[in-house]
Design a protein around this motif. Structure first.
Motif, PDB file in Angstrom:
ATOM      1  N   LEU A 198     -56.302 -94.992  23.512  1.00 24.23           N
ATOM      2  CA  LEU A 198     -56.083 -96.207  22.737  1.00 24.23           C
ATOM      3  C   LEU A 198     -55.068 -95.932  21.631  1.00 24.23           C
ATOM      4  O   LEU A 198     -54.152 -96.727  21.409  1.00 24.23           O
ATOM      5  CB  LEU A 198     -57.400 -96.706  22.149  1.00 24.23           C
ATOM      6  CG  LEU A 198     -57.302 -97.921  21.239  1.00 24.23           C
ATOM      7  CD1 LEU A 198     -56.696 -99.112  21.988  1.00 24.23           C
ATOM      8  CD2 LEU A 198     -58.664 -98.274  20.688  1.00 24.23           C
ATOM      9  N   ARG A 199     -55.196 -94.817  20.939  1.00 27.13           N
ATOM     10  CA  ARG A 199     -54.268 -94.467  19.858  1.00 27.13           C
ATOM     11  C   ARG A 199     -52.843 -94.313  20.396  1.00 27.13           C
ATOM     12  O   ARG A 199     -51.879 -94.735  19.748  1.00 27.13           O
ATOM     13  CB  ARG A 199     -54.719 -93.168  19.169  1.00 27.13           C
ATOM     14  CG  ARG A 199     -53.763 -92.699  18.110  1.00 27.13           C
ATOM     15  CD  ARG A 199     -53.718 -93.668  16.930  1.00 27.13           C
ATOM     16  NE  ARG A 199     -52.618 -93.326  16.063  1.00 27.13           N
ATOM     17  CZ  ARG A 199     -51.636 -94.175  15.723  1.00 27.13           C
ATOM     18  NH1 ARG A 199     -51.652 -95.412  16.141  1.00 27.13           N
ATOM     19  NH2 ARG A 199     -50.671 -93.784  14.943  1.00 27.13           N
ATOM     20  N   VAL A 240     -47.287 -96.384  21.035  1.00 34.60           N
ATOM     21  CA  VAL A 240     -46.214 -96.939  21.871  1.00 34.60           C
ATOM     22  C   VAL A 240     -45.842 -98.339  21.387  1.00 34.60           C
ATOM     23  O   VAL A 240     -44.666 -98.676  21.288  1.00 34.60           O
ATOM     24  CB  VAL A 240     -46.628 -96.945  23.364  1.00 34.60           C
ATOM     25  CG1 VAL A 240     -45.657 -97.778  24.197  1.00 34.60           C
ATOM     26  CG2 VAL A 240     -46.708 -95.519  23.895  1.00 34.60           C
ATOM     27  N   ALA A 241     -46.843 -99.137  21.041  1.00 34.44           N
ATOM     28  CA  ALA A 241     -46.567-100.485  20.540  1.00 34.44           C
ATOM     29  C   ALA A 241     -45.759-100.428  19.249  1.00 34.44           C
ATOM     30  O   ALA A 241     -44.834-101.230  19.045  1.00 34.44           O
ATOM     31  CB  ALA A 241     -47.874-101.240  20.320  1.00 34.44           C
ATOM     32  N   VAL A 251     -47.299 -88.280  24.352  1.00 30.45           N
ATOM     33  CA  VAL A 251     -47.023 -89.522  25.089  1.00 30.45           C
ATOM     34  C   VAL A 251     -45.822 -89.326  26.009  1.00 30.45           C
ATOM     35  O   VAL A 251     -45.868 -89.707  27.185  1.00 30.45           O
ATOM     36  CB  VAL A 251     -46.789 -90.698  24.115  1.00 30.45           C
ATOM     37  CG1 VAL A 251     -46.244 -91.912  24.847  1.00 30.45           C
ATOM     38  CG2 VAL A 251     -48.075 -91.051  23.389  1.00 30.45           C
ATOM     39  N   TYR A 252     -44.753 -88.733  25.483  1.00 29.34           N
ATOM     40  CA  TYR A 252     -43.555 -88.506  26.295  1.00 29.34           C
ATOM     41  C   TYR A 252     -43.893 -87.661  27.524  1.00 29.34           C
ATOM     42  O   TYR A 252     -43.456 -87.962  28.630  1.00 29.34           O
ATOM     43  CB  TYR A 252     -42.473 -87.789  25.496  1.00 29.34           C
ATOM     44  CG  TYR A 252     -41.864 -88.578  24.356  1.00 29.34           C
ATOM     45  CD1 TYR A 252     -41.993 -89.960  24.232  1.00 29.34           C
ATOM     46  CD2 TYR A 252     -41.141 -87.913  23.370  1.00 29.34           C
ATOM     47  CE1 TYR A 252     -41.421 -90.649  23.179  1.00 29.34           C
ATOM     48  CE2 TYR A 252     -40.555 -88.610  22.317  1.00 29.34           C
ATOM     49  CZ  TYR A 252     -40.697 -89.969  22.228  1.00 29.34           C
ATOM     50  OH  TYR A 252     -40.118 -90.644  21.190  1.00 29.34           O
ATOM     51  N   ALA A 253     -44.679 -86.615  27.322  1.00 29.11           N
ATOM     52  CA  ALA A 253     -45.050 -85.743  28.445  1.00 29.11           C
ATOM     53  C   ALA A 253     -45.873 -86.501  29.478  1.00 29.11           C
ATOM     54  O   ALA A 253     -45.655 -86.360  30.686  1.00 29.11           O
ATOM     55  CB  ALA A 253     -45.827 -84.531  27.932  1.00 29.11           C
TER      56      ALA A 253
END
Length: 85
Positions: free
Chosen positions: A27-28, A33-34, A63-65
């Motif tokens: 969720l975080r 991303v938002a 996140v990128y990975a």
């Protein structure tokens, strides 16, 4: 009789691991991303979240990975392509 390879007999490829992780954003991470898509900087996000800028950078690397991208532009492009496709 021909041997049929079961899925469990094959090693997962890098691409299959990425596909499996794509749905695994927390969720975080979705919130992060938002914030990125809203055009906020790491500094802005850190201030709004009450954490350090380095924490945001670390979270972004994860996140990128997970999504198989290297930067914000690739992240935005990947997500926009998903929405239009």
């Amino acid at each position: 009789m021909a041997m049929v390879k079961r899925q469990s007999d094959t090693k997962p490829t890098a691409a299959s691991r990425r596909r499996r992780l794509r749905g695994a954003l927390t969720l975080r991470e979705h919130e992060l991303v938002a914030e990125i898509l809203a055009g906020r900087t790491n500094k802005d996000i850190a201030q709004r979240s009450g954490v350090g800028e380095q924490t945001i950078r670390n979270q972004l690397c994860i996140v990128y990975a997970k999504l198989g991208v290297s930067n914000r532009l690739q992240l935005a492009t990947r997500l926009m392509n998903r929405r239009s496709g």
